[in-house]
Scaffold this active site. Sequence first.
Site, PDB file in Angstrom:
ATOM      1  N   HIS A 305       0.843  -1.190   0.000  1.00 37.06           N
ATOM      2  CA  HIS A 305       0.000   0.000   0.000  1.00 37.06           C
ATOM      3  C   HIS A 305       0.877   1.238   0.000  1.00 37.06           C
ATOM      4  O   HIS A 305       1.936   1.243   0.622  1.00 37.06           O
ATOM      5  CB  HIS A 305      -0.922   0.027   1.231  1.00 37.06           C
ATOM      6  CG  HIS A 305      -2.065   0.976   1.062  1.00 37.06           C
ATOM      7  ND1 HIS A 305      -1.962   2.312   1.364  1.00 37.06           N
ATOM      8  CD2 HIS A 305      -3.314   0.782   0.581  1.00 37.06           C
ATOM      9  CE1 HIS A 305      -3.108   2.892   1.080  1.00 37.06           C
ATOM     10  NE2 HIS A 305      -3.946   2.001   0.611  1.00 37.06           N
ATOM     11  N   ASP A 362      -7.945  -5.355  -0.167  1.00 38.08           N
ATOM     12  CA  ASP A 362      -8.439  -6.028  -1.368  1.00 38.08           C
ATOM     13  C   ASP A 362      -8.090  -7.506  -1.410  1.00 38.08           C
ATOM     14  O   ASP A 362      -8.697  -8.264  -2.163  1.00 38.08           O
ATOM     15  CB  ASP A 362      -7.901  -5.329  -2.621  1.00 38.08           C
ATOM     16  CG  ASP A 362      -8.568  -3.990  -2.823  1.00 38.08           C
ATOM     17  OD1 ASP A 362      -9.734  -3.866  -2.431  1.00 38.08           O
ATOM     18  OD2 ASP A 362      -7.930  -3.075  -3.354  1.00 38.08           O
TER      19      ASP A 362
HETATM   20  N1  CMC Z   1       4.355  -7.442  -4.910  1.00 37.87           N
HETATM   21  C1  CMC Z   1       5.709  -7.440  -5.026  1.00 37.87           C
HETATM   22  N2  CMC Z   1       6.470  -6.345  -4.832  1.00 37.87           N
HETATM   23  C2  CMC Z   1       5.851  -5.198  -4.524  1.00 37.87           C
HETATM   24  C3  CMC Z   1       4.433  -5.120  -4.381  1.00 37.87           C
HETATM   25  C4  CMC Z   1       3.700  -6.309  -4.582  1.00 37.87           C
HETATM   26  N3  CMC Z   1       2.359  -6.286  -4.452  1.00 37.87           N
HETATM   27  N4  CMC Z   1       4.074  -3.839  -4.059  1.00 37.87           N
HETATM   28  C5  CMC Z   1       5.220  -3.135  -4.002  1.00 37.87           C
HETATM   29  N5  CMC Z   1       6.287  -3.954  -4.278  1.00 37.87           N
HETATM   30  C6  CMC Z   1       7.692  -3.570  -4.277  1.00 37.87           C
HETATM   31  C7  CMC Z   1       8.046  -2.766  -5.518  1.00 37.87           C
HETATM   32  O1  CMC Z   1       8.519  -3.594  -6.556  1.00 37.87           O
HETATM   33  C8  CMC Z   1       9.095  -1.829  -4.994  1.00 37.87           C
HETATM   34  O2  CMC Z   1      10.327  -2.532  -4.928  1.00 37.87           O
HETATM   35  P1  CMC Z   1      11.721  -1.765  -5.179  1.00 37.87           P
HETATM   36  O3  CMC Z   1      11.828  -0.747  -4.084  1.00 37.87           O
HETATM   37  O4  CMC Z   1      12.725  -2.848  -5.098  1.00 37.87           O
HETATM   38  O5  CMC Z   1      11.605  -1.133  -6.537  1.00 37.87           O
HETATM   39  C9  CMC Z   1       8.672  -1.547  -3.556  1.00 37.87           C
HETATM   40  O6  CMC Z   1       7.871  -2.674  -3.151  1.00 37.87           O
HETATM   41  C10 CMC Z   1       7.834  -0.265  -3.404  1.00 37.87           C
HETATM   42  O7  CMC Z   1       6.773  -0.315  -4.358  1.00 37.87           O
HETATM   43  P2  CMC Z   1       6.161   0.975  -5.066  1.00 37.87           P
HETATM   44  O8  CMC Z   1       5.495   0.554  -6.328  1.00 37.87           O
HETATM   45  O9  CMC Z   1       7.187   2.051  -5.150  1.00 37.87           O
HETATM   46  O10 CMC Z   1       5.068   1.413  -3.993  1.00 37.87           O
HETATM   47  P3  CMC Z   1       3.809   2.329  -4.267  1.00 37.87           P
HETATM   48  O11 CMC Z   1       3.502   2.982  -2.978  1.00 37.87           O
HETATM   49  O12 CMC Z   1       4.015   3.209  -5.455  1.00 37.87           O
HETATM   50  O13 CMC Z   1       2.672   1.261  -4.674  1.00 37.87           O
HETATM   51  C11 CMC Z   1       0.823  -0.176  -4.608  1.00 37.87           C
HETATM   52  C12 CMC Z   1       1.644   0.868  -3.845  1.00 37.87           C
HETATM   53  C13 CMC Z   1      -0.440  -0.488  -3.813  1.00 37.87           C
HETATM   54  C14 CMC Z   1       0.396   0.385  -5.980  1.00 37.87           C
HETATM   55  C15 CMC Z   1       1.682  -1.450  -4.804  1.00 37.87           C
HETATM   56  O14 CMC Z   1       2.048  -1.986  -3.552  1.00 37.87           O
HETATM   57  C16 CMC Z   1       0.986  -2.510  -5.654  1.00 37.87           C
HETATM   58  O15 CMC Z   1       1.067  -2.442  -6.890  1.00 37.87           O
HETATM   59  N6  CMC Z   1       0.283  -3.499  -5.007  1.00 37.87           N
HETATM   60  C17 CMC Z   1      -0.493  -4.468  -5.722  1.00 37.87           C
HETATM   61  C18 CMC Z   1      -1.827  -3.855  -6.126  1.00 37.87           C
HETATM   62  C19 CMC Z   1      -2.775  -3.713  -4.951  1.00 37.87           C
HETATM   63  O16 CMC Z   1      -2.982  -4.633  -4.170  1.00 37.87           O
HETATM   64  N7  CMC Z   1      -3.429  -2.512  -4.863  1.00 37.87           N
HETATM   65  C20 CMC Z   1      -4.442  -2.247  -3.873  1.00 37.87           C
HETATM   66  C21 CMC Z   1      -4.078  -1.171  -2.896  1.00 37.87           C
HETATM   67  S1  CMC Z   1      -5.206  -1.076  -1.499  1.00 37.87           S
HETATM   68  C22 CMC Z   1      -6.740  -0.569  -2.100  1.00 37.87           C
HETATM   69  C23 CMC Z   1      -6.779   0.640  -2.959  1.00 37.87           C
HETATM   70  O17 CMC Z   1      -6.032   1.611  -2.737  1.00 37.87           O
HETATM   71  O18 CMC Z   1      -7.566   0.670  -3.882  1.00 37.87           O
END
Ligand code: CMC
Length: 427
Positions: A305, A362
């Site tokens: 998240h 989710d």
């Molecule tokens: N699986 C594997 N690695 C992950 C994941 C994941 N689900 N989420 C983040 N990471 C890693 C990412 O690769 C990155 O690694 P590095 O620092 O080595 O590059 C690190 O963790 C930080 O990720 P980020 O993309 O910079 O983080 P963010 O804050 O931009 O993204 C997120 C947050 C929710 C988009 C992301 O965690 C994600 O894509 N999760 C899967 C989709 C999901 O479940 N979304 C629902 C969110 S809750 C409900 C809502 O808001 O609607």
Amino acid sequence: MSELAKLTLGTKALDLPVHDGSIGPQVIDIRKLYSQTGAFTFDPGFTSTASCESAITYIDGDAGVLLHRGYPIDQLADHSSFMEVAYLLTEGELPTKEELDRFTYTITRHTMVHEQLMQFFRGFRRDAHPMSIMCGVVGALSAFYHDSTDIDDPKQRMIASHRLIAKMPTIAAMAYKYSIGQPFIYPDNALSYTGNFLNMTFAVPAEPYVVDPVIERAMDKIFILHADHEQNASTSTVRLAGSSGANPFACIAAGIACLWGPAHGGANEAALNMLREIGRPERIPDYIARAKDKDDPFRLMGFGHRVYKNYDPRAKVMQQTANEVLAKLGVTDPIFDVARELEHIALNDPYFIDKKLYPNVDFYSGIILSAIGFPTSMFTALFALARTVGWVAQWNEMIGDPEQKIGRPRQLYTGAAMRDYVPIANR
Ligand code: CMC
């Protein structure tokens, strides 16, 4: 305002006001930055930017805290109802019994949709995704309810808000019925908000349908847990669309479009599809390896998240509700074993621990919705139904904010500098 932040840019020195919220981080006010220095700030993804002032929802991502108007989400999920939370978010305080009854009555009186709107559905293919139908039909509400599109009239804003909250279950249920070729079921105002939604979704005219109180309560909790979440992507979209003066139905349709993406509301559908793809617990290590592989775009859906870096407080409540629903329904689908095992492995894996990646709301909501009998394609539509309350509350707050301006970000331009047009023959 308690102190000033000092900024030096070349020879220019600037004092920037610092604001204190009631709780939460300090906020540096950069509104005069451009006029005084000629510089912009750069923050793609808005990771350090407060886009507005708001008194609705507070999140402390490090502590795993989510408050609506000051009330913790777990207390609301345990003791409140979705209608009460809707009142709290939109009106600012918990209602008295009389206020809640009046609010519920008002919402109930708006549950039907214009009969002609039904024809609208027939224009969609039967296999249309419910979210595509939601985007279209909710946007079309502005073509049916002209008497509540004047955003300068507080009464019209209130009626539009009530209409949106009331009609969203009807539209979501109709999208589902249309996709499976069953007749639409009209709202039944004798039922609760959530009971009515379940009835419109699962009843058929040929036989009676009785709403199961355990499922009704679980569904109501899911709605509470999704009702609002501060300035997330879809809420910011609603605010941005509304900042130009667009009507509320168009703004909420914009929010629905943003919510659809798999990084946001679409994650519940994506998470369950991922569990189905994994299929058996023995295959989990392959997927964990893929999630860790920098060269593989695959992510564990339902994990991580942007704001919560400890745990998602909604996920805790959702996990408990998932256990209750699975026990009550006695469902034995292997994907639930996959989900439990995946949760266990990920919570103990150093990659996920180091990056603070926990199951989010989710991950569990999809499991419950699937057990209740919703197809995965409906999951995000249900999220949209519940989040409409938050969108409406935030939209109204924005319209009433005297500091509100059209949202118009600037950019770091990296394209070509000015150059002369070259005739096609000379290129
Ligand atoms: N699986 C594997 N690695 C992950 C994941 C994941 N689900 N989420 C983040 N990471 C890693 C990412 O690769 C990155 O690694 P590095 O620092 O080595 O590059 C690190 O963790 C930080 O990720 P980020 O993309 O910079 O983080 P963010 O804050 O931009 O993204 C997120 C947050 C929710 C988009 C992301 O965690 C994600 O894509 N999760 C899967 C989709 C999901 O479940 N979304 C629902 C969110 S809750 C409900 C809502 O808001 O609607």
